[in-house]
Design a protein around this motif. Structure first.
Motif, PDB file in Angstrom:
ATOM      1  N   ALA A  79      -3.162   2.016  -2.975  1.00 55.77           N
ATOM      2  CA  ALA A  79      -2.963   1.269  -3.969  1.00 55.77           C
ATOM      3  C   ALA A  79      -1.315   0.828  -4.130  1.00 55.77           C
ATOM      4  N   PRO A  80      -1.033  -0.264  -4.635  1.00 49.92           N
ATOM      5  CA  PRO A  80      -1.990  -1.405  -5.406  1.00 49.92           C
ATOM      6  C   PRO A  80      -2.833  -2.185  -4.411  1.00 49.92           C
ATOM      7  N   SER A  86      -1.897  -6.001  -5.708  1.00 48.54           N
ATOM      8  CA  SER A  86      -0.717  -6.093  -5.724  1.00 48.54           C
ATOM      9  C   SER A  86       0.030  -6.827  -6.928  1.00 48.54           C
ATOM     10  N   TRP A 128      -1.061  -5.656 -10.602  1.00 46.74           N
ATOM     11  CA  TRP A 128      -0.818  -4.356 -10.830  1.00 46.74           C
ATOM     12  C   TRP A 128      -0.664  -4.087 -12.032  1.00 46.74           C
ATOM     13  N   SER A 132       0.934  -1.121  -0.060  1.00 44.91           N
ATOM     14  CA  SER A 132       0.022   0.028   0.014  1.00 44.91           C
ATOM     15  C   SER A 132       0.834   1.342  -0.052  1.00 44.91           C
TER      16      SER A 132
END
Length: 230
Positions: free
Chosen positions: A108-109, A113, A116, A101
Motif C-alpha cells: 500500500a498505497p 496512491s 490515499w 508501494s
C-alpha cells in the motif's frame, strides 16, 4: 476516426494553444494530471525523432472525461484510460498508472496512491497521512518503490484495438519529512536508491533517467515510434 471527430479533436487542440495552425494531434496522453503530462511529454518528444510536441495532447486539452479507474492493478487502470481515449478520438492513445508501494504496508498505497487520504489528487493530505502511518517506523524498514504500468492502445481499421503494456520500478526509501519543491505526489518523501536528493529535488532530466515512469515509457517508445512512422 471520422472527419467530424478529427475536426473536433483538432479544433480543441488549436483552441488550447490559441493557434489554428497547431500540429494535428497524433498521440493522446490519457491524463488530466498536468505534472504527469509534462513528464510524459518530455520522454515521448525526446525519444521519437521528428515528433512535434504540439502533436501530443492530453485528455484534458481535448475535453475527454475522466475515466473511472476501478481496475485492481496498475496495468488494468492504464488500459481503461487508454482504451477510452483511443475509442473517443481514433488516435494512438498512451496512458500510465503508477503509485507508491511501501514494504512495511504490504504494498500500500499501491493503486490507491492518488487517493490515499480519501481525496483524489490531494498530494499534501496523502503525504501527511503516509508520514503519520510511518512515524514510528525505523530507517531499515522504510523501503518502498514507485511502480508504473505504461500502455499504448491503437484503434485499428477493423474496429479492434492493439494493446502494448510495459512496466517500470524505482526503488528507494521514505524520509521522515518532505524535501524539495519539484515533482508531484510522494516525490518529496522518496529518496531513490543511490541518490542524495529526493525525487522532488532532482531535475526533470535526472528524474526521467531513473524513474519508474521513465523506464516504462522508454520501454514503450519503440512500439509508439513504429506506429507513428507507419
Amino acid at each position: 476516426m471520422s472527419a467530424a471527430a478529427g475536426a473536433d479533436v483538432m479544433g480543441a487542440a488549436a483552441a488550447m494553444t490559441g493557434d489554428a495552425s497547431a500540429a494535428a494531434p497524433r498521440v493522446v496522453l490519457a491524463t488530466h494530471n498536468a505534472g504527469k503530462l509534462a513528464e510524459l511529454r518530455r520522454i515521448l518528444v525526446e525519444a521519437v525523432p521528428g515528433l512535434d510536441p504540439e502533436a501530443v495532447v492530453s485528455a484534458a486539452q481535448i475535453d475527454l472525461p475522466n475515466v473511472v479507474e476501478d481496475g485492481t492493478t496498475f496495468a488494468a487502470n492504464a488500459l481503461l484510460k487508454a482504451r477510452a481515449a483511443a475509442q473517443a478520438t481514433g488516435l494512438i492513445a498512451v496512458a500510465d498508472d503508477s503509485g507508491l508501494s511501501v514494504d512495511i504496508l504490504h504494498g500500500a498505497p499501491g493503486i490507491f496512491s492518488a487517493r490515499w487520504s480519501g481525496r483524489h489528487g490531494d498530494d499534501d493530505a496523502n503525504n501527511d497521512l503516509l508520514l503519520a502511518q510511518l512515524a514510528d517506523i525505523a530507517e531499515e524498514h522504510r523501503g518502498a518503490q514507485f511502480e508504473c504500468a505504461a500502455v499504448m492502445v491503437v484503434p485499428e481499421a477493423d474496429g479492434t484495438l492493439t494493446e502494448v503494456v510495459e512496466h517500470g520500478t524505482m526503488r528507494g526509501r521514505l524520509l521522515h519529512e518532505r524535501r524539495g519543491e519539484g515533482g508531484f505526489g510522494y516525490d518529496p518523501l522518496f529518496l531513490p536508491d543511490g541518490q542524495e536528493r529526493t525525487s522532488a529535488e532532482l531535475s526533470p532530466a535526472a528524474k526521467d533517467a531513473i524513474s519508474h515512469r521513465g523506464k516504462a515509457f522508454r520501454a514503450l517508445v519503440p512500439a509508439i515510434a513504429e506506429r507513428l512512422r507507419g
